[in-house]
Design a protein around this motif. Structure first.
Motif, PDB file in Angstrom:
ATOM      1  N   GLU A  40       1.263  -1.017   0.154  1.00  0.00           N
ATOM      2  CA  GLU A  40      -0.234  -0.404  -0.387  1.00  0.00           C
ATOM      3  C   GLU A  40       1.128   1.479   0.189  1.00  0.00           C
ATOM      4  N   SER A  41       1.837   0.945   0.928  1.00  0.00           N
ATOM      5  CA  SER A  41       2.884   2.480   0.615  1.00  0.00           C
ATOM      6  C   SER A  41       3.407   2.458  -0.739  1.00  0.00           C
ATOM      7  N   MET A  42       4.158   1.875  -0.785  1.00  0.00           N
ATOM      8  CA  MET A  42       4.846   1.684  -2.570  1.00  0.00           C
ATOM      9  C   MET A  42       3.697   2.252  -3.855  1.00  0.00           C
ATOM     10  N   LEU A  43       2.156   1.785  -3.337  1.00  0.00           N
ATOM     11  CA  LEU A  43       1.492   1.814  -4.673  1.00  0.00           C
ATOM     12  C   LEU A  43       0.896   3.326  -4.223  1.00  0.00           C
ATOM     13  N   SER A  44       0.677   4.066  -3.260  1.00  0.00           N
ATOM     14  CA  SER A  44      -0.272   5.328  -2.632  1.00  0.00           C
ATOM     15  C   SER A  44       1.803   5.977  -2.823  1.00  0.00           C
ATOM     16  N   ASN A  45       2.685   5.710  -3.295  1.00  0.00           N
ATOM     17  CA  ASN A  45       4.336   6.181  -3.722  1.00  0.00           C
ATOM     18  C   ASN A  45       4.314   6.686  -5.330  1.00  0.00           C
ATOM     19  N   THR A  46       4.267   5.349  -5.526  1.00  0.00           N
ATOM     20  CA  THR A  46       3.556   5.399  -7.091  1.00  0.00           C
ATOM     21  C   THR A  46       2.492   5.930  -8.017  1.00  0.00           C
ATOM     22  N   SER A  47       1.556   6.708  -7.142  1.00  0.00           N
ATOM     23  CA  SER A  47       0.298   7.296  -7.897  1.00  0.00           C
ATOM     24  C   SER A  47       0.863   8.547  -7.828  1.00  0.00           C
ATOM     25  N   ASP A  48      -0.466   8.923  -9.057  1.00  0.00           N
ATOM     26  CA  ASP A  48       0.347   9.671  -9.191  1.00  0.00           C
ATOM     27  C   ASP A  48      -0.941  11.336  -8.731  1.00  0.00           C
ATOM     28  N   TYR A  49      -2.246  10.558  -8.017  1.00  0.00           N
ATOM     29  CA  TYR A  49      -3.540  10.805  -6.848  1.00  0.00           C
ATOM     30  C   TYR A  49      -3.853  10.020  -6.260  1.00  0.00           C
ATOM     31  N   CYS A  50      -4.331  10.347  -4.905  1.00  0.00           N
ATOM     32  CA  CYS A  50      -5.054   9.170  -4.043  1.00  0.00           C
ATOM     33  C   CYS A  50      -5.957   9.934  -4.150  1.00  0.00           C
ATOM     34  N   ILE A  51      -6.636   8.969  -3.202  1.00  0.00           N
ATOM     35  CA  ILE A  51      -8.090  10.190  -3.349  1.00  0.00           C
ATOM     36  C   ILE A  51      -8.476   8.218  -1.955  1.00  0.00           C
ATOM     37  N   THR A  52      -9.161   8.902  -0.592  1.00  0.00           N
ATOM     38  CA  THR A  52      -8.900   8.785   0.789  1.00  0.00           C
ATOM     39  C   THR A  52     -10.720   8.894   1.134  1.00  0.00           C
ATOM     40  N   THR A  53     -11.803   8.322   1.689  1.00  0.00           N
ATOM     41  CA  THR A  53     -12.865   8.240   1.892  1.00  0.00           C
ATOM     42  C   THR A  53     -12.749   8.604   3.651  1.00  0.00           C
ATOM     43  N   SER A  54     -11.948   9.302   4.736  1.00  0.00           N
ATOM     44  CA  SER A  54     -12.403   8.702   5.312  1.00  0.00           C
ATOM     45  C   SER A  54     -11.194   9.743   6.243  1.00  0.00           C
ATOM     46  N   THR A  55     -11.191  10.513   7.456  1.00  0.00           N
ATOM     47  CA  THR A  55     -10.189  11.501   8.030  1.00  0.00           C
ATOM     48  C   THR A  55      -9.380  10.755   8.662  1.00  0.00           C
ATOM     49  N   VAL A  56      -9.448   9.684   9.181  1.00  0.00           N
ATOM     50  CA  VAL A  56      -8.366   8.771   9.375  1.00  0.00           C
ATOM     51  C   VAL A  56      -7.450   8.602   8.140  1.00  0.00           C
ATOM     52  N   LEU A  57      -7.783   8.029   6.585  1.00  0.00           N
ATOM     53  CA  LEU A  57      -6.838   7.202   5.679  1.00  0.00           C
ATOM     54  C   LEU A  57      -6.448   8.847   5.793  1.00  0.00           C
ATOM     55  N   TYR A  58      -7.257   9.601   5.108  1.00  0.00           N
ATOM     56  CA  TYR A  58      -6.190  10.910   4.684  1.00  0.00           C
ATOM     57  C   TYR A  58      -5.356  11.506   5.418  1.00  0.00           C
ATOM     58  N   GLU A  59      -5.618  11.817   7.625  1.00  0.00           N
ATOM     59  CA  GLU A  59      -4.331  12.140   8.147  1.00  0.00           C
ATOM     60  C   GLU A  59      -3.275  11.001   7.255  1.00  0.00           C
ATOM     61  N   ARG A  60      -3.782   9.413   7.448  1.00  0.00           N
ATOM     62  CA  ARG A  60      -2.427   8.367   7.335  1.00  0.00           C
ATOM     63  C   ARG A  60      -2.399   8.783   6.447  1.00  0.00           C
ATOM     64  N   LEU A  61      -2.204   8.924   4.643  1.00  0.00           N
ATOM     65  CA  LEU A  61      -2.460   8.804   3.539  1.00  0.00           C
ATOM     66  C   LEU A  61      -0.803  10.420   3.247  1.00  0.00           C
ATOM     67  N   SER A  62      -1.355  11.759   3.692  1.00  0.00           N
ATOM     68  CA  SER A  62      -0.644  13.062   3.448  1.00  0.00           C
ATOM     69  C   SER A  62       0.186  12.764   4.440  1.00  0.00           C
TER      70      SER A  62
END
Length: 197
Positions: A40-62
């Motif tokens: 998941e970490s490699m996927l988010s770093n490879t992605s051009d854009y990430c969409i999250t559906t909750s505040t917890v996921l947003y804060e973690r990914l950001s």
């Protein structure tokens, strides 16, 4: 996250643009290996854009990437707002406390057992696949009705009969990072909603 090798190949080989829709805390599931978190970490770093559906996921990914946005779940308002009069649950005593969705590892079965034992005059209707959950004790409760999985098109007919809608999730990392679609469906009907979180 398990699609990471394919995504990386498409990006490296063909210059594909990648949008990662992060809708769950994947490592919060009991049957997931630590490798999934790394992917998941490699996927988010490879992605051009990430969409999250909750505040917890947003804060973690950001904290990992800059190109992330929060887009909460939603529903087809009209599908759940105009509930069709029907006879589906006419045989079940009211009040009816209702739930539909997966009855899986995050579903708080002991809470439902407790409610059923404390309020034997209430009917509890549970709609959804049990995904290997241990529901033996629930089956012994005379006021708990396990109806199995139903189609999306039928859900408003069952919702029509619910006096109160519930979201009885266990409190853990997995559920803290969710934004349940059923909440939006429930409130579209105007029914009261009780959630454990």
């Amino acid at each position: 996250p398990l699609w990471y090798p394919i995504v990386k190949h498409l990006k490296d080989e063909y210059g594909a643009k990648v949008i990662f829709d992060c809708l769950d805390d994947f490592i919060g599931f009991n049957n997931v290996s630590t490798e999934v978190g790394q992917m998941e970490s490699m996927l988010s770093n490879t992605s051009d854009y990430c969409i999250t559906t909750s505040t917890v996921l947003y804060e973690r990914l950001s904290r990992q990437v800059d190109n992330v946005i929060l887009v909460r779940n939603a529903t087809e308002f009209e599908h759940f707002h105009n509930l069709p009069v029907n006879n589906k649950l006419r045989h079940i005593n009211k009040p009816i406390i209702g739930y539909y969705g997966a009855i899986a590892e995050w579903f708080d079965t002991p809470m439902i057992e407790h409610i059923a034992s404390q309020r034997p005059d209430w009917s509890i209707v549970l709609i959804g696949n049990t995904f290997g959950s241990d529901i033996r004790r629930l089956k012994k409760c005379k006021n708990v009705h396990l109806l199995g999985e139903k189609s999306y098109s039928e859900l408003p007919e069952f919702l029509y009969w619910f006096d109160v809608c519930i979201i009885p999730f266990k409190a853990n990392e997995l559920t803290r990072s969710t934004d349940p679609v059923k909440f939006y469906e429930y409130i579209s009907s105007g029914k009261p909603v009780v959630s454990s979180q």
